[in-house]
Design a protein around this motif. Sequence first.
Motif, mmCIF file in Angstrom:
data_model
loop_
_atom_site.group_PDB
_atom_site.id
_atom_site.type_symbol
_atom_site.label_atom_id
_atom_site.label_comp_id
_atom_site.label_asym_id
_atom_site.label_seq_id
_atom_site.Cartn_x
_atom_site.Cartn_y
_atom_site.Cartn_z
ATOM 1 N N THR A 1 6.280 14.050 4.900
ATOM 2 C CA THR A 1 7.150 13.572 3.829
ATOM 3 C C THR A 1 7.363 12.074 3.975
ATOM 4 O O THR A 1 7.062 11.476 5.026
ATOM 5 C CB THR A 1 8.522 14.274 3.881
ATOM 6 N N ASP A 2 7.899 11.464 2.931
ATOM 7 C CA ASP A 2 8.175 10.025 2.968
ATOM 8 C C ASP A 2 9.320 9.677 3.911
ATOM 9 O O ASP A 2 9.583 8.504 4.164
ATOM 10 C CB ASP A 2 8.496 9.515 1.557
ATOM 11 N N ASP A 3 10.006 10.695 4.433
ATOM 12 C CA ASP A 3 11.072 10.430 5.397
ATOM 13 C C ASP A 3 10.522 10.000 6.753
ATOM 14 O O ASP A 3 11.240 9.394 7.554
ATOM 15 C CB ASP A 3 11.946 11.691 5.593
ATOM 16 N N SER B 1 8.209 7.805 9.382
ATOM 17 C CA SER B 1 7.684 6.443 9.425
ATOM 18 C C SER B 1 6.205 6.488 9.050
ATOM 19 O O SER B 1 5.551 7.537 9.155
ATOM 20 C CB SER B 1 7.846 5.843 10.823
ATOM 21 N N ARG B 2 5.659 5.364 8.622
ATOM 22 C CA ARG B 2 4.255 5.336 8.216
ATOM 23 C C ARG B 2 3.326 5.630 9.394
ATOM 24 O O ARG B 2 2.263 6.234 9.229
ATOM 25 C CB ARG B 2 3.940 4.000 7.551
ATOM 26 N N ASP B 3 3.732 5.229 10.592
ATOM 27 C CA ASP B 3 2.938 5.562 11.775
ATOM 28 C C ASP B 3 2.920 7.072 11.996
ATOM 29 O O ASP B 3 1.876 7.652 12.313
ATOM 30 C CB ASP B 3 3.507 4.858 13.013
ATOM 31 N N ARG B 4 4.076 7.717 11.824
ATOM 32 C CA ARG B 4 4.146 9.159 12.013
ATOM 33 C C ARG B 4 3.365 9.900 10.925
ATOM 34 O O ARG B 4 2.741 10.929 11.189
ATOM 35 C CB ARG B 4 5.606 9.630 12.003
ATOM 36 N N ILE B 5 3.389 9.372 9.695
ATOM 37 C CA ILE B 5 2.591 9.971 8.628
ATOM 38 C C ILE B 5 1.113 9.966 9.011
ATOM 39 O O ILE B 5 0.408 10.967 8.854
ATOM 40 C CB ILE B 5 2.812 9.227 7.289
ATOM 41 N N LEU C 1 0.845 -1.188 0.000
ATOM 42 C CA LEU C 1 0.000 0.000 0.000
ATOM 43 C C LEU C 1 0.882 1.240 0.000
ATOM 44 O O LEU C 1 1.688 1.444 0.914
ATOM 45 C CB LEU C 1 -0.897 -0.010 1.246
ATOM 46 N N GLU C 2 0.738 2.080 -1.018
ATOM 47 C CA GLU C 2 1.558 3.284 -1.123
ATOM 48 C C GLU C 2 1.151 4.312 -0.070
ATOM 49 O O GLU C 2 0.013 4.316 0.407
ATOM 50 C CB GLU C 2 1.445 3.889 -2.521
ATOM 51 N N ASN C 3 2.085 5.201 0.253
ATOM 52 C CA ASN C 3 1.823 6.201 1.288
ATOM 53 C C ASN C 3 0.611 7.077 0.971
ATOM 54 O O ASN C 3 -0.152 7.436 1.862
ATOM 55 C CB ASN C 3 3.057 7.092 1.491
ATOM 56 N N ILE C 4 0.433 7.414 -0.304
ATOM 57 C CA ILE C 4 -0.681 8.284 -0.664
ATOM 58 C C ILE C 4 -2.016 7.586 -0.413
ATOM 59 O O ILE C 4 -3.005 8.220 -0.017
ATOM 60 C CB ILE C 4 -0.561 8.755 -2.140
ATOM 61 N N GLU C 5 -2.070 6.262 -0.629
ATOM 62 C CA GLU C 5 -3.280 5.500 -0.340
ATOM 63 C C GLU C 5 -3.500 5.415 1.163
ATOM 64 O O GLU C 5 -4.633 5.504 1.649
ATOM 65 C CB GLU C 5 -3.181 4.106 -0.949
ATOM 66 N N LEU C 6 -2.420 5.222 1.904
ATOM 67 C CA LEU C 6 -2.505 5.171 3.363
ATOM 68 C C LEU C 6 -3.037 6.488 3.911
ATOM 69 O O LEU C 6 -3.865 6.508 4.832
ATOM 70 C CB LEU C 6 -1.136 4.858 3.954
ATOM 71 N N MET C 7 -2.591 7.595 3.349
ATOM 72 C CA MET C 7 -3.059 8.903 3.796
ATOM 73 C C MET C 7 -4.555 9.062 3.547
ATOM 74 O O MET C 7 -5.265 9.690 4.344
ATOM 75 C CB MET C 7 -2.266 10.004 3.100
ATOM 76 N N GLY C 8 -5.056 8.483 2.457
ATOM 77 C CA GLY C 8 -6.489 8.520 2.189
ATOM 78 C C GLY C 8 -7.283 7.763 3.239
ATOM 79 O O GLY C 8 -8.357 8.199 3.668
ATOM 80 N N ILE C 9 -6.761 6.615 3.679
ATOM 81 C CA ILE C 9 -7.406 5.846 4.748
ATOM 82 C C ILE C 9 -7.430 6.655 6.033
ATOM 83 O O ILE C 9 -8.436 6.686 6.759
ATOM 84 C CB ILE C 9 -6.661 4.511 4.955
#
Length: 226
Positions: A174-176, A178-182, A76-84
Amino acid sequence: MKLSALAAESGVSTASIKYYIHVGILPPGRKRNATTAVYSQAHLDRLALITWLRRELGSPIESIAALTRSIDDESLENIELMGICQRLALEASNVLKSADPASPPAPESSSVENDIRGVLHELGWPDISPTAVASMAGVLDELSASGYQVGPDTIRRHIQSLAEVASKNTSPITDDLSRDRICIEVMRGITMHNRLLITTSALVHASLSAMPRSPPNSAPETTKFE
């Protein structure tokens, strides 16, 4: 770090940490030996996310588990994760209603959604968030049903008025990270900014309402939301 250090640094009790591991929303530590496990920054980030979701949104364990599964899904790409994350924050703020499995499926695209996408295209902005488009369309539909005139000009004015603020709010994501922090940054930004928008709107409307109006004998104007 050991479990005791993880608890001290995160502010989460050892009992809660063990429970989160048990229900699968926090990964277990790396085994050092038969009785000791060590934990990393990734565990701190996950605990920060869980704590924020529980405290600020009141999210149940089931919702947190669904989100953490998405975070851990490397396909799952970050942009999709952000949508969730957007959807979760909007549902918790009662801006977007949770889907009812018994209700009929919504049409693929309403006329208001098409207007929103038309404005995005006009501005040269990417259309990457079906959740945000559907949420805005739902509010515009409610405004229209209440007697306000809404259309592309209304959409354009609101989008452009928020562009400068939003550009500053999104710059730290940013992508720098972690996904949890995003996820924390996206949901905290939406939640806190929504509160600010509501209170600012109340202030502005109250101030403008107290200003001198047109003479009573002047011709009434059609109500318009801009």
